[in-house]
Structures are given as C-alpha cells and as structure tokens.
Design an enzyme around this catalytic site. Structure first.
Site, mmCIF file in Angstrom:
data_model
loop_
_atom_site.group_PDB
_atom_site.id
_atom_site.type_symbol
_atom_site.label_atom_id
_atom_site.label_comp_id
_atom_site.label_asym_id
_atom_site.label_seq_id
_atom_site.Cartn_x
_atom_site.Cartn_y
_atom_site.Cartn_z
ATOM 1 N N GLU A 45 0.848 -1.194 0.000
ATOM 2 C CA GLU A 45 0.000 0.000 0.000
ATOM 3 C C GLU A 45 0.883 1.244 0.000
ATOM 4 O OE1 GLU A 45 -2.835 2.510 3.063
ATOM 5 O OE2 GLU A 45 -2.723 0.327 3.316
ATOM 6 N N ARG A 49 0.324 10.369 0.623
ATOM 7 C CA ARG A 49 0.708 11.406 1.579
ATOM 8 C C ARG A 49 1.837 12.284 1.068
ATOM 9 N NH1 ARG A 49 0.863 7.856 7.215
ATOM 10 N NH2 ARG A 49 -1.154 6.823 6.918
ATOM 11 N N LYS A 133 -11.065 -1.534 6.397
ATOM 12 C CA LYS A 133 -9.897 -1.138 7.163
ATOM 13 C C LYS A 133 -10.388 -0.622 8.513
ATOM 14 C CE LYS A 133 -6.254 2.403 7.141
ATOM 15 N NZ LYS A 133 -5.482 3.339 6.301
#
Length: 225
Positions: A45, A49, A133
């Site tokens: 993943e 960011r 998640k």
C-alpha cells in the site's frame, strides 16, 4: 520474465501483513517493492501522503509485476480515478462517504473503506461491503474493540492499521475477524533513506512469517467490491 501477480479477489488474504509505505522519492519505489516481495509481502500500500506517491505506484506497476501495488489514504473520487490510472490494483481509505464509496465500487478493483465504529461497520454491511480497514486501530480500541465486534457482526472482516507494531501484530492476527494487519515497521524511514534494501527484505520476511489465527482459515469467497 516474471509473471504478473494474479489480481486479488481479497486484499486481506494475500499476506498476514500489508506494508504501509510513504514515499519521499519515487526512485525508491521499485527497489523497495522488490525487497518487500522478496521477503514474502506481495501486497504493498503506497499512501497518497506525498507528491511522489502516484509516480511510485506507476513505477511499481510497470517494473515489479510480481507485486500487487495499491493506493492508500484515498479520500476523494478524483484520487480513485488517478490511482487506478497509475496502476493501483486495490484502494484503501481511512474513512468513507457515499460519494467516495460509489467511486470505489466503480473503480473495478478491490477496496478497503475505513471504519472505526460499529455504526460505520453496519452501514457498510448494509451496502454489501464485508471487508474494511479498521483505523486508527490502536487509538480506536485495538484488539479489545475488534473482539467485541466479532460476535454481533461476524460477516465483517478487517485490516486493522494505525499504531500496530511487530510485537502487537500477532494479537490482531489471532482474532477471527482479522484477515491481515497494516503496518510500517518493515519499511523504517532510515532504511529507505539509506537504500538498505537487504534490511527491508529481512524485516519483510519476519512479517510474512507471522501466523494468522482463525482469520487465515476463513472462506474469502466475498470480495470487497
């Protein structure tokens, strides 16, 4: 030539740990992905960011076919489109809205929408989503909270992420409603900055060797689409 990794029906069943990667430099993406795959962690993943994220996803998709690269911290429908166009094969969000969920469904790839409350889990189950998640895992109640959800909401499966370390990961993996955990301890920033791919491969191998409890033997017939 290395064959591409098969498309995942469920992100939760690819490996016990999903590495959560923050890229400062897209040039690190390919050697980092190769180290993780060599250590036994094929699903990666890459979080949105940093400005390097999309280029990193694209590079991994093109040059490391044995990896299953995905995008994390996806929070807008526009990001969904850009990530899939870059080659992301799954999508992860810290939370969800109706518009984001619609975009995730339309993306054509597996996805894990983020939840932190029982009401959010119920709302997703109503919409046919079983895989989620759990974020931020430690701050939102950790293993005790997830254990309390297993009884009343047995159809929900989770990838808890947020504050999980190598020492605490096995506690999560032992739960019947946890398929894998997300973490970054196998990609320490100092090792990435130094290009110490051998260290990252070793840490990945340790993470890949963590055993799953009841979650690892559950039927993964339902996808997260």
């Amino acid at each position: 030539m290395t064959s591409p990794a098969p498309s995942p029906a469920s992100v939760l069943d690819l490996a016990p740990v999903l590495p959560v990667v923050v890229l400062s430099d897209a040039a690190d993406a390919v050697p980092l992905a190769r180290a993780l795959v060599a250590g036994g962690l094929p699903a990666i993943e890459v979080t949105l960011r940093t400005p390097a994220a999309l280029d990193g996803i694209r590079a991994i998709a093109e040059e490391v076919p044995e990896a299953v690269v995905g995008a994390g911290t996806v929070i807008t429908p526009e990001q969904v489109s850009r990530c899939v166009a870059a080659g992301a094969r799954f999508l992860v969000s810290p939370g969800w809205t109706e518009s984001l969920l619609a975009a995730l469904r339309e993306s054509g790839v597996p996805f894990l929408p983020g939840v932190s409350t029982a009401s959010e889990v119920v709302a997703l189950l109503e919409r046919g989503v079983r895989e989620m998640k759990f974020f931020p895992a430690q701050a939102a109640g950790g293993t005790a909270y997830l254990k309390s959800l297993a009884g009343p909401l047995p159809d929900a499966r989770f990838c808890p992420t947020g504050g999980i370390a190598e020492a605490t990961a096995p506690e999560y993996l032992a739960l019947p409603n946890v398929g894998c955990v997300g973490g970054s301890w196998m990609v320490p920033a100092d090792a990435v900055a130094a290009g110490d791919w051998a260290r990252i491969e070793e840490l990945a191998r340790g993470a890949a060797g963590l055993s799953r409890g009841a979650a690892g033997s559950r039927d993964a017939g339902g996808t997260c689409r």
